[in-house]
Design an enzyme around this catalytic site. Sequence first.
Site, PDB file in Angstrom:
ATOM      1  N   ALA A  86      -9.261  59.920  66.021  1.00 39.89           N
ATOM      2  CA  ALA A  86      -8.182  59.892  65.034  1.00 39.89           C
ATOM      3  C   ALA A  86      -8.723  59.654  63.633  1.00 39.89           C
ATOM      4  O   ALA A  86      -8.285  60.294  62.665  1.00 39.89           O
ATOM      5  CB  ALA A  86      -7.162  58.815  65.404  1.00 39.89           C
ATOM      6  N   PRO A 128     -12.658  56.566  72.384  1.00 34.55           N
ATOM      7  CA  PRO A 128     -12.562  57.965  71.952  1.00 34.55           C
ATOM      8  C   PRO A 128     -11.283  58.312  71.191  1.00 34.55           C
ATOM      9  O   PRO A 128     -11.321  59.077  70.233  1.00 34.55           O
ATOM     10  CB  PRO A 128     -12.643  58.740  73.274  1.00 34.55           C
ATOM     11  CG  PRO A 128     -13.383  57.830  74.203  1.00 34.55           C
ATOM     12  CD  PRO A 128     -12.948  56.444  73.831  1.00 34.55           C
ATOM     13  N   THR A 129     -10.143  57.766  71.593  1.00 30.71           N
ATOM     14  CA  THR A 129      -8.890  58.139  70.951  1.00 30.71           C
ATOM     15  C   THR A 129      -8.868  57.696  69.491  1.00 30.71           C
ATOM     16  O   THR A 129      -8.546  58.485  68.585  1.00 30.71           O
ATOM     17  CB  THR A 129      -7.693  57.536  71.701  1.00 30.71           C
ATOM     18  OG1 THR A 129      -7.688  58.018  73.038  1.00 30.71           O
ATOM     19  CG2 THR A 129      -6.385  57.910  71.029  1.00 30.71           C
ATOM     20  N   GLU A 157     -27.643  40.130  36.150  1.00 31.63           N
ATOM     21  CA  GLU A 157     -28.493  40.179  34.971  1.00 31.63           C
ATOM     22  C   GLU A 157     -28.441  38.863  34.195  1.00 31.63           C
ATOM     23  O   GLU A 157     -29.483  38.345  33.745  1.00 31.63           O
ATOM     24  CB  GLU A 157     -28.054  41.328  34.046  1.00 31.63           C
ATOM     25  CG  GLU A 157     -28.053  42.687  34.712  1.00 31.63           C
ATOM     26  CD  GLU A 157     -26.705  43.070  35.289  1.00 31.63           C
ATOM     27  OE1 GLU A 157     -26.293  44.216  35.094  1.00 31.63           O
ATOM     28  OE2 GLU A 157     -26.061  42.209  35.932  1.00 31.63           O
ATOM     29  N   CYS A 176     -22.481  42.639  30.749  1.00 28.69           N
ATOM     30  CA  CYS A 176     -23.923  42.438  30.981  1.00 28.69           C
ATOM     31  C   CYS A 176     -24.747  43.296  30.029  1.00 28.69           C
ATOM     32  O   CYS A 176     -25.864  42.914  29.646  1.00 28.69           O
ATOM     33  CB  CYS A 176     -24.271  42.771  32.424  1.00 28.69           C
ATOM     34  SG  CYS A 176     -23.571  41.618  33.613  1.00 28.69           S
ATOM     35  N   ALA A 233     -20.723  54.893  71.665  1.00 35.55           N
ATOM     36  CA  ALA A 233     -21.886  55.023  72.534  1.00 35.55           C
ATOM     37  C   ALA A 233     -21.607  56.154  73.503  1.00 35.55           C
ATOM     38  O   ALA A 233     -20.485  56.299  73.992  1.00 35.55           O
ATOM     39  CB  ALA A 233     -22.151  53.723  73.287  1.00 35.55           C
TER      40      ALA A 233
END
Length: 343
Positions: free
Chosen positions: A277, A272-273, A55, A88, A157
């Site tokens: 988690a 994946p692991t 601003e 501001c 993916a």
Amino acid sequence: MAVDANERKAMTRALELAALGPRGVNPQVGAVILSPEGDILAEGWHHGAGTPHAEVDALSKLARGQAEGATAVVTLEPCNHTGRTGPCAVALIEAGVARVVYALDDPGALSGGGAERLRAAGVEVEGGEQADAAHHVIDGWLTAQRLGRPHVTVKWAQSLDGRAAADDGTSQWITGPDARADVHRRRALADAIVVGTGTVLADDPALTARAGDDLLPSQPVPVVIGSRETPTDAAVRRHPHEPLFFDTRDLHQVLADLHARGIQSVFVEGGPTLASAFVAAGLADRVLAYIAPVLLGGSRWALTDIGVSTIGEARRLTVDEWVPLGADLLAIAHPAVENEGVV
């Protein structure tokens, strides 16, 4: 008074300006000053810690008295505290601004309250304009303010039947070039990229953000979690940033350490692991699932155990967007309201 077309257009521009600012301890904020007739008088954005806020940056481009009766359109509620710069909200009041339209409330215990201060001074205030879009610009900063940890995006993916790899472990490439390019673009938007030692040992990833063979200007800090030793000749050790290694399974501890280092957003891309988690620990603020139109079968699931044993414990998501990427499809989602802070 409802937000008008000129103000909506100005907010879209302010969001573009906000993205020009650097990611850091302060949020990326953009501002546009409109004349009473709705014309743009000035634009500004926050250029980094210690510099004028958006601003004030915009107001500095106007002659004395030029902001009288104007409207300030800002992506974040004007601040209400004195740090390295002044409030501001006060700057806008003193400039004679008659109306303020902003996107997001400031959650800071010290910096919040600017809207109330403006109203007390007789300034008309409207909040919430394009809040979702503004949230995406500073989600890392907002999470850091609210939870004291970085914002976490978990990416994977998968095949159409939910596998991350074929049964022999091969996974390059499930998705096509458009999806892979999108991943690299999103890597560059994060402060850090996180993988497990299993991914480092199996794939030897560089963990860089690239366009083809070229490095993108912004690179995430590589983070490796796990107790196994990373080889001295691993590609990650040649990253533009020095890698961070964590020999722990305590993800809360890892995120606390990263937060202390000023890292506000992490991109989890560790297989994946590790993905499971983070989800199981309730630390996934956003999920990116790249879905390829292939079938793999077998046991290499994109997610493993996430602590769900019955349908009532399902981690429900709200899908923000479905993005076609060549033959692939990207699902962008966040925890549903009833699961906020759980996924």
